[in-house]
Design a protein around this motif. Structure first.
Motif, PDB file in Angstrom:
ATOM      1  N   GLU A 141      60.583  65.650  27.754  1.00 48.13           N
ATOM      2  CA  GLU A 141      61.754  66.313  27.167  1.00 48.13           C
ATOM      3  C   GLU A 141      62.483  67.160  28.214  1.00 48.13           C
ATOM      4  O   GLU A 141      63.711  67.183  28.271  1.00 48.13           O
ATOM      5  CB  GLU A 141      61.316  67.185  25.982  1.00 48.13           C
ATOM      6  N   THR A 142      61.704  67.819  29.070  1.00 49.74           N
ATOM      7  CA  THR A 142      62.312  68.629  30.144  1.00 49.74           C
ATOM      8  C   THR A 142      63.135  67.740  31.076  1.00 49.74           C
ATOM      9  O   THR A 142      64.242  68.102  31.488  1.00 49.74           O
ATOM     10  CB  THR A 142      61.214  69.365  30.942  1.00 49.74           C
ATOM     11  N   GLU A 164      55.058  61.748  32.657  1.00 50.18           N
ATOM     12  CA  GLU A 164      54.446  62.839  31.892  1.00 50.18           C
ATOM     13  C   GLU A 164      52.928  62.739  31.963  1.00 50.18           C
ATOM     14  O   GLU A 164      52.227  63.746  32.122  1.00 50.18           O
ATOM     15  CB  GLU A 164      54.918  62.782  30.435  1.00 50.18           C
ATOM     16  N   SER A 169      56.987  67.337  31.701  1.00 46.89           N
ATOM     17  CA  SER A 169      57.413  67.086  30.316  1.00 46.89           C
ATOM     18  C   SER A 169      58.573  66.098  30.250  1.00 46.89           C
ATOM     19  O   SER A 169      59.583  66.244  30.940  1.00 46.89           O
ATOM     20  CB  SER A 169      57.815  68.416  29.669  1.00 46.89           C
TER      21      SER A 169
END
Length: 349
Positions: free
Chosen positions: A21-22, A13, A19
């Motif tokens: 989370e992605t 990241e 990201s």
């Protein structure tokens, strides 16, 4: 897995701007496919990765129904209430079914997803960089030539010079450096496809901008260009500053500036024309190097009859009509050329 995965994703990241989370969501989606492939017992599953410690959990999911038609996806209300009396029709029951050896599969899948996403992110960065450079010049090294297509190494990626964008009779040698004009940047599944040209008039325009500071600074303006690549180009220039000769600025001291461009275009002839808002003057200039006696303008038809000295007729028309053709394209006027004697004869008739 454990914290190593989360630490790796956090690092990505920071470094790649992808990201965390992605990536976790993408890994979870990929793990569902991996689970179904390796463990066929439960097909309706949800997989989660703990955001705190990286643990992977697999849950089978069944919908509470009145009458069970598919035991893989459904559970009866009666059986559901045995688990918890509060269950109702259409509720979803989740039961952890994480296999003991699923960690190895999870780690392998996570690696594949991360590698793929990094590749996609890098392609996206390259696409964004080059899509903003459409209509610009790039310099690269000829990497290979296959089936008439020239592949040019631009460092991070390669450009494609198709046969119809190549100058006829120009020789392309592997390992040699070459300047090309970016015509289009396409997004494809294999990354950005950069289409370049050696024949586009924009290449000449950009070369003059690089070579002539007055054009780069806006003192001299390129008004129009007409080009037959590999043979001849006409370029019309103008300066709003009366102290600056636009043609002289482009030619350079002892012709050095224009010669550098001619060399880059492998000997293509370049006529530098002074642009004028007066159509007669502009058309007269556009037929350079021929001398012009008179220009008769027809505004309605946007056509012009150009009278030249008899000995200048073939020069004005040019080989196979090239000079007249390029002049018409440069000015936007239909041009008919006659020698002085031809014109005088037509008056007598």
């Amino acid at each position: 897995m454990k914290n190593e995965l989360l630490e790796a994703l956090e690092q990505l990241e920071k470094e790649k701007g992808i990201s965390k989370e992605t990536l976790l969501e993408a890994i979870e989606a990929a793990l569902i496919t991996a689970y179904k492939k390796n463990f066929g017992s439960a097909q309706n599953v949800k997989i989660t990765i703990d955001r705190e410690n990286g643990d992977v959990h697999v849950y089978s999911r069944k919908q509470v129904v009145e009458n069970v038609e598919n035991e893989l996806f459904e559970i009866s209300l009666e059986d559901a209430k045995k688990i918890d009396p509060n269950y109702e029709i259409d509720d979803i029951i989740e039961k952890e079914v994480t296999p003991k050896n699923f960690g190895r599969i999870a780690a392998q899948t996570a690696k594949q997803v991360v590698v793929q996403r990094i590749r996609e992110a890098e392609r996206a960065v390259i696409y964004e960089e080059f899509v903003n450079r459409e209509s610009e010049i790039v310099t690269g090294t000829i990497q290979r030539i296959s089936k008439g297509i020239v592949y040019i190494n631009l460092g991070k990626t390669e450009a494609i010079l198709l046969p119809n964008e190549q100058i006829q009779n120009e020789v392309y040698t592997q390992g040699s450096r070459i300047k090309t004009y970016i015509v289009e940047v396409k997004k494809t599944t294999k990354g950005p496809q950069i289409l370049v040209s050696r024949t586009h008039p924009g290449l000449v325009k950009r070369l003059f901008e690089l070579e002539v500071p007055e054009i780069h600074d806006g003192i001299v303006e390129i008004k129009s260009i007409s080009r037959e690549a590999g043979s001849r180009t006409k370029i019309a220039v103008y300066s709003s500053d009366l102290d600056v000769d636009p043609v002289g600025a482009c030619v350079g001291q002892k012709g050095a500036r224009v010669q550098n461009i001619v060399d880059e275009l492998r000997g293509e002839k370049i006529d530098i024309i002074k642009w004028s808002e007066n159509p007669s003057e502009f058309i007269s200039n556009s037929l350079s190097p021929s001398k012009v006696e008179k220009v008769i303008i027809n505004e309605e038809e946007k056509s012009a009859l150009v009278i030249v000295p008899d000995y200048q007729l073939s020069l004005a028309i040019g080989k196979e009509g090239q000079n007249a053709r390029l002049a018409a394209k440069l000015t936007g006027w239909k041009i008919d050329i006659k020698s002085l004697s031809q014109f005088e004869e037509s008056l007598v008739e």
